[in-house]
Design a protein around this motif. Sequence first.
Motif: not given
Lengths: 305, 277, 369
Positions: B166, B168-169, B172, B176, B187, B190-191, C88, C90-95, C100, C151
């Motif tokens: 995605p 959007s990550l 984001a 950030d 980011i 890891p994913i 969506d 967009a949360l960082y899935p591994h954190m 986050n 966030r």
Amino acid sequence: MQLATAKPKPTPPAYRRFLRDYGWAYLFILAPVLLFLVFTLYPVISAFIMSFQKYNIMKSKWIGFDNYTYMFQDDIFWKSIKNTVIFTLATVPINIIITFILAFFIFQMKSRWQTFFKATLYLPSVASGVTISLVWLAMFDPTSSGLLNTFLGWFGIDPVIWLGQSKTALFSLILMSYLGSHGSGIILYLAAMGGIPKSLYEAADIDHASGWTQFTKITWPLLKPTTLYLLVTGVITSFQVFISVYMMTQGGPNFATTTIAYLIYESAFVFYDFGLASAQSFVLAAFIIIVSVVQFKFFSSDVEY
Amino acid sequence: MQQKSKVVLVGVATFVLLIWALITIIPLYWMIIGSFQDSAASASFNPRFIPDSWSIAPYERFFNKTNAFRWLFNSLFVSGVLTVTNVFLASLAGYAFAKLKFPGNKSVFWILLSTMMIPSQVTLIPLYVLIINIFSLGDTYTAIILPSLVTVGNIFLMKQYMSSLPTSLIHAARIDACSEFGIFYKIILPIAKPGLAVLAIFTFVAQWNEFFWPLLVTRSSSMRTIQVGLASFKFAESTDYGAIMAGATVGALPMIILFFALQKYFLQGITVGAVKG
Amino acid sequence: MARVVFNNVRKEFVDEKKGTFTAVENSEFVIEDKEFVVFVGPSGCGKTTSLRMIAGLERQTSGDIIIGDRIVNDLHPKDRDIAMVFQDYALYPHMTIRENLSFGLKNLKKSKAEIEQQVKQASSILGLDELLERKPRELSGGQRQRVAVGRAIVRNPQVFLFDEPLSNLDAKLRIQMRVELAELHKRLGATIVYVTHDQVEAMTLGERIVVMSNGIIQQIAPPTELYNKPNNMFVAGFIGSPAMNFMDATIENGKAFVEGAQIALPQAVADGLKSYEGKKIIVGIRPEHLYGEEFAHTVSKEHTMDVTVQVIENLGADNLLYFKVGSRMVTARVHPETIARLGERKRLVIDISKLHFFDPETTQRIALS
């Protein structure tokens, strides 16, 4: 009016903005691009120039089309083309049929058995070409106690001198290809079969379409992209067949198994005629590029790059 | 009616698959079985399918006559280094091509991709001249490794894989206050682990099994990889089938073990970046 | 003070195959400090692109963007004092959730104590305390949504940007989150720019609404004004559900002739339409401003039209009657006990104070005063 209240901030110079916006991206692709320039682009250009030269490390001589003329007048070159084409035509379509049938059968199994058969049929692909060639070399043992000859003996067939005679040598390599691993093709087919929506078959059932009709009207057409992909990669790979020839027959006997890739190897690294080898390699490249372009025409609508 | 023909189909399928699985496995089985039976005495290689006696004599001969441990180390070292460089460089470039905007993105990618059509036979000779004569790197690890640091095929696979992550990550993370390399490192990597694992495994196996290039650029026995070593052993000892089978087993076993340990990745990985079904 | 200003902003995308495509055209607006502004429009209308340009994720082709008192054209997103909530999430899935929430502050090199305090505050506002050590995949859709908002909150930005934040939630949760977002706005006192394709969301949340279509801003107005005085037929048709009806009409002698009815217009209206005398015009009427004869208690029964009912939909609270006027399908939203039968004639009362008039050439609203 709105601008008046806003503190104007000087725009940074164009090149700094460019670097800030895109610099990272260029940095990320820098190494691959440099490697590409040195280890792909330069060699291609260099090979092209070499193909018009009598190559020598110290001083190469420009000889125009002599390498090409010699090549096209060389019987062994034509023999290698013939061998390569025979090998390709004999292996690729039949291998795809074998792959498809195996995949179709595995698809009928329950998932545990699917995994078992996928793993078993895939396993030999992790062994190297050298290993596989060594094993088959032993299995092709021409005496009556060789593995394949023993098998033929059960049916009362006399021992065959598999790799040792012109009339069976190329066939032996073809046979080895049939009985080799079709694992990755099977997995691609299975993934594609799994991707066909069940609702299509249910709709066909409601319309009382027979199993055969469902196969020809649904399964086969929807697997066409995979089939074409295997066809093209199969053709490209078999055009370049080399390791088994190098390990098992050295192109013999009497050039019966000299493929174009093996001929190039011989010209370059046995006779050290780099110019001729380069000319020969461009013929191989032409074959492959034509096949790839045809592939692209077929695929452009089916594949997302 | 439908039900009955389905049962017949499954029956036929099971039968054919079992036969074919047997055919597929026999060479490897035969290689391993043969390597444990001593046939040095007899003129031809004729191991029993179900051995009545076991012997490690073929292995002793193989290891005594060769530098096999060195070869194995060389293969491990070369494949290991190339796996690391390919995973890192291919994922970095694949990410840039898939997710970053920059002038020339598409054209550079297409130029790279289109050279995949050129067979290795064309580039091998100038590459040989470059490495051996111009860089004078003959018979070194560098010579084996350098041209394969990252392959276009791997970049293509990674581009395909990264496209599915995605966007959007990335946005984001940018908001950030993460740096561009930070986005990739903290980011994306890891994913993207499952994709990277597949790439690593396939690269390692491909490099372990690579034969022709290491053959060209190595001279001394101590610089050979296991594949090149095996080939040289075969040409030197062409009658000692037992020892040859022992060598072939030694060369293949690490990959077979790897396959059983990481079966899931092998069987799913092939479809990464392949044709849409 | 954190206004958001667009000064003649334009965004073009260049696609190698399709050529140049203008996503946003000459966009001009001022979003005031602490205002809640919603961008609404169909997909591909340029609303998300506008939001991304505010965030700095896309660079405008020309024009200026001002946030607070700075021109931010060339500022990196991190320097714009904004925070964004994605469709969506967009949360960082591994954190973990805590990681986050604190990721951005860490990157900004904030002190540990400050980060902890901010995270604590945001998590208590949003009720995330229990979830801080979990990973996003262990959370429900609504919880993830809250984390995404969290966030944004920890950054304590001047401007919040929301990109269709509720569209992945089920209907019930969406209404609940809508209420929470409205409360959050009051509590935070920050400027909010919110993008959605859902006009109900726009009407309920926005203090002002920006309606976009094909890259062009159609109207900027508070919800009631948008509903009562749509600038053009696009806005009229987009805002309100079911959509406003349009009927072809001709103006003659202060009367509007529609197929099946002639509507005598009040003097003020007739005067306003003088220049259209004898010409074609488009009359708009919302379904809720048509009444069944027997339930037209609140309006004068003077103006009626007779129609043949083709479809009846019973929604419980209302009935929808569908019929044709000329070639256009028209809807009336009437009292559920209104007597109407399929295929039969029915007399409807028109609330003529709620008529809208549009120029058929320009599709613009005809100003009457």
